[in-house]
Design a protein around this motif. Structure first.
Motif, PDB file in Angstrom:
ATOM      1  N   GLU A 133      14.737 -16.906  17.273  1.00 53.67           N
ATOM      2  CA  GLU A 133      15.458 -17.480  16.709  1.00 53.67           C
ATOM      3  C   GLU A 133      15.319 -19.387  16.508  1.00 53.67           C
ATOM      4  OE1 GLU A 133      18.352 -18.409  14.223  1.00 53.67           O
ATOM      5  OE2 GLU A 133      17.758 -16.382  14.582  1.00 53.67           O
ATOM      6  N   GLU A 134      15.134 -19.771  17.146  1.00 53.66           N
ATOM      7  CA  GLU A 134      15.096 -21.344  17.342  1.00 53.66           C
ATOM      8  C   GLU A 134      13.708 -21.545  16.639  1.00 53.66           C
ATOM      9  OE1 GLU A 134      15.306 -25.118  18.564  1.00 53.66           O
ATOM     10  OE2 GLU A 134      17.301 -23.678  18.529  1.00 53.66           O
ATOM     11  N   LEU A 135      12.200 -20.731  17.871  1.00 53.40           N
ATOM     12  CA  LEU A 135      11.012 -20.858  16.453  1.00 53.40           C
ATOM     13  C   LEU A 135      10.780 -21.011  14.822  1.00 53.40           C
ATOM     14  CD1 LEU A 135       9.407 -19.792  18.906  1.00 53.40           C
ATOM     15  CD2 LEU A 135       9.122 -21.900  18.845  1.00 53.40           C
ATOM     16  N   HIS A 136      12.372 -19.881  14.330  1.00 53.88           N
ATOM     17  CA  HIS A 136      12.112 -19.646  13.201  1.00 53.88           C
ATOM     18  C   HIS A 136      12.886 -20.952  12.078  1.00 53.88           C
ATOM     19  CE1 HIS A 136      12.151 -17.503   9.864  1.00 53.88           C
ATOM     20  NE2 HIS A 136      13.993 -17.833   9.789  1.00 53.88           N
ATOM     21  N   ILE A 137      14.137 -21.024  13.697  1.00 50.70           N
ATOM     22  CA  ILE A 137      14.456 -22.149  12.799  1.00 50.70           C
ATOM     23  C   ILE A 137      13.844 -23.777  12.515  1.00 50.70           C
ATOM     24  CG2 ILE A 137      16.836 -24.397  12.978  1.00 50.70           C
ATOM     25  CD1 ILE A 137      18.364 -22.012  14.152  1.00 50.70           C
ATOM     26  N   GLN A 138      13.364 -24.295  13.974  1.00 49.78           N
ATOM     27  CA  GLN A 138      11.799 -25.114  12.933  1.00 49.78           C
ATOM     28  C   GLN A 138      10.550 -24.883  12.101  1.00 49.78           C
ATOM     29  OE1 GLN A 138      10.663 -26.269  16.829  1.00 49.78           O
ATOM     30  NE2 GLN A 138      13.056 -26.290  18.303  1.00 49.78           N
ATOM     31  N   ASN A 139      10.776 -23.501  11.873  1.00 51.38           N
ATOM     32  CA  ASN A 139       9.522 -22.858  10.907  1.00 51.38           C
ATOM     33  C   ASN A 139       8.521 -22.469  11.504  1.00 51.38           C
ATOM     34  OD1 ASN A 139      11.006 -22.829   8.816  1.00 51.38           O
ATOM     35  ND2 ASN A 139      11.010 -24.689   8.148  1.00 51.38           N
ATOM     36  N   VAL A 140       8.639 -22.746  12.638  1.00 53.84           N
ATOM     37  CA  VAL A 140       6.930 -22.411  13.631  1.00 53.84           C
ATOM     38  C   VAL A 140       6.947 -20.571  13.233  1.00 53.84           C
ATOM     39  CG1 VAL A 140       5.716 -22.002  15.871  1.00 53.84           C
ATOM     40  CG2 VAL A 140       7.561 -23.888  15.191  1.00 53.84           C
TER      41      VAL A 140
END
Length: 141
Positions: A133-140
């Motif tokens: 989720e954190e990677l998705h929020i950071q658009n990674v």
């Protein structure tokens, strides 16, 4: 879009936190849809029609049940993400995303047996999904 008179193929997966059966369907364009009633039950919402109208991207299709054909309201993955963010249902959203990765691109009928089931502790899975989720929020990803 499938024929409106022919029930669509579904895959059912049990959400471990509430034991809710969640039904998934891929349309002809490989877009993943989830039964709105299942998502609403996971989050604790009762007025599915109102939620569907508020979200916008929904469709009504038939599924085959023990009692015959039943029309259900399907939510797109975008709609589910919007709904989960609005109700801060991060664990539901993470589980839906993880399950979506496991669902094959093409399947027929109303049943599918996953060939290599993955068994993982809930706490470990939760941590992994938080990272995703954190990677998705950071658009990674």
């Amino acid at each position: 879009m499938p024929d409106k008179e022919k029930p669509v193929g579904i895959i059912s997966i049990r959400y471990p936190a509430t034991e809710t059966i969640v039904r998934f369907h891929r349309d002809d364009n490989n877009v993943l849809w989830v039964v709105g009633a299942d998502i609403c039950e996971m989050i604790g919402l009762t007025n599915i029609s109102y939620v569907g109208k508020k979200l916008g991207e929904t469709k009504k299709e038939y599924i085959k049940t023990k009692g015959g054909k039943q029309a259900v309201l399907w939510f797109s993955m975008e709609s589910i993400e919007k709904l989960c963010r609005e109700y801060t249902a991060v664990s539901v959203l993470n589980w839906i995303r993880f399950s979506a990765l496991m669902i094959p691109m093409k399947f027929k009928g109303n049943e599918y047996v996953f060939k290599d089931p993955i068994i993982i502790e809930r706490s470990t899975l939760s941590k992994m999904l938080d990272v995703m989720e954190e990677l998705h929020i950071q658009n990674v990803i």
